[in-house]
Motif scaffolding. Structure first.
Motif, PDB file in Angstrom:
ATOM      1  N   LYS A   3      -7.103   6.660  -5.892  1.00  0.00           N
ATOM      2  CA  LYS A   3      -6.338   5.768  -6.757  1.00  0.00           C
ATOM      3  C   LYS A   3      -5.339   4.991  -5.915  1.00  0.00           C
ATOM      4  O   LYS A   3      -4.592   5.574  -5.126  1.00  0.00           O
ATOM      5  N   ILE A   4      -5.353   3.664  -6.076  1.00  0.00           N
ATOM      6  CA  ILE A   4      -4.371   2.793  -5.454  1.00  0.00           C
ATOM      7  C   ILE A   4      -3.803   1.901  -6.560  1.00  0.00           C
ATOM      8  O   ILE A   4      -4.296   1.911  -7.687  1.00  0.00           O
ATOM      9  N   VAL A  38       1.150  -4.266   1.767  1.00  0.00           N
ATOM     10  CA  VAL A  38       0.708  -2.896   1.555  1.00  0.00           C
ATOM     11  C   VAL A  38       1.960  -2.036   1.662  1.00  0.00           C
ATOM     12  O   VAL A  38       2.627  -2.028   2.703  1.00  0.00           O
ATOM     13  N   ASN A  39       2.302  -1.385   0.557  1.00  0.00           N
ATOM     14  CA  ASN A  39       3.526  -0.582   0.496  1.00  0.00           C
ATOM     15  C   ASN A  39       4.747  -1.394   0.930  1.00  0.00           C
ATOM     16  O   ASN A  39       5.570  -0.946   1.719  1.00  0.00           O
ATOM     17  N   VAL A  51      -6.362  -2.934   8.919  1.00  0.00           N
ATOM     18  CA  VAL A  51      -5.410  -2.219   8.057  1.00  0.00           C
ATOM     19  C   VAL A  51      -6.202  -1.457   7.001  1.00  0.00           C
ATOM     20  O   VAL A  51      -6.925  -2.051   6.203  1.00  0.00           O
ATOM     21  N   GLN A  52      -6.080  -0.142   7.031  1.00  0.00           N
ATOM     22  CA  GLN A  52      -6.826   0.721   6.120  1.00  0.00           C
ATOM     23  C   GLN A  52      -5.964   1.110   4.913  1.00  0.00           C
ATOM     24  O   GLN A  52      -4.800   1.482   5.055  1.00  0.00           O
ATOM     25  N   ASP A  60      -0.136  -5.585  -2.961  1.00  0.00           N
ATOM     26  CA  ASP A  60       0.228  -6.752  -3.748  1.00  0.00           C
ATOM     27  C   ASP A  60      -0.362  -7.990  -3.099  1.00  0.00           C
ATOM     28  O   ASP A  60      -0.244  -8.186  -1.886  1.00  0.00           O
ATOM     29  N   PHE A  61      -1.004  -8.819  -3.928  1.00  0.00           N
ATOM     30  CA  PHE A  61      -1.510 -10.112  -3.496  1.00  0.00           C
ATOM     31  C   PHE A  61      -0.518 -11.158  -3.978  1.00  0.00           C
ATOM     32  O   PHE A  61      -0.241 -11.247  -5.170  1.00  0.00           O
ATOM     33  N   LEU A  62       0.038 -11.909  -3.047  1.00  0.00           N
ATOM     34  CA  LEU A  62       1.064 -12.889  -3.362  1.00  0.00           C
ATOM     35  C   LEU A  62       0.546 -14.288  -3.098  1.00  0.00           C
ATOM     36  O   LEU A  62       0.083 -14.575  -1.996  1.00  0.00           O
TER      37      LEU A  62
END
Length: 70
Positions: A3-4, A38-39, A51-52, A60-62
């Motif tokens: 889960k992410i 990422v985080n 990047v894993q 988050d996609f900005l």
């Protein structure tokens, strides 16, 4: 399954998974116009293949919008 969280929404994904694979899997529109965190850390575009994503990560996609005065 892991889960992410993508833009605040829980997603189940199969690991291993890189940022670029996640972008393809989620059919992100206009990936050339998106920045990825990422985080809460920006992932450099040239590092997206390495990047894993890990269990519990927040991705988050900005999209940056241009604008101007009326």
């Amino acid at each position: 399954m892991a889960k992410i969280y993508v833009n605040g929404d829980a997603q189940n994904v199969n690991l291993p998974l890189s940022v670029s694979e996640l972008i393809k899997q989620l059919l992100v529109e206009n990936p050339e116009m998106v920045s990825v965190q990422v985080n809460e850390e920006f992932a450099e575009r040239e590092d997206w293949n390495s990047v894993q994503i890990k269990e519990g990560d927040k991705v988050d996609f900005l999209y940056f919008m241009g604008g101007g005065a009326l």
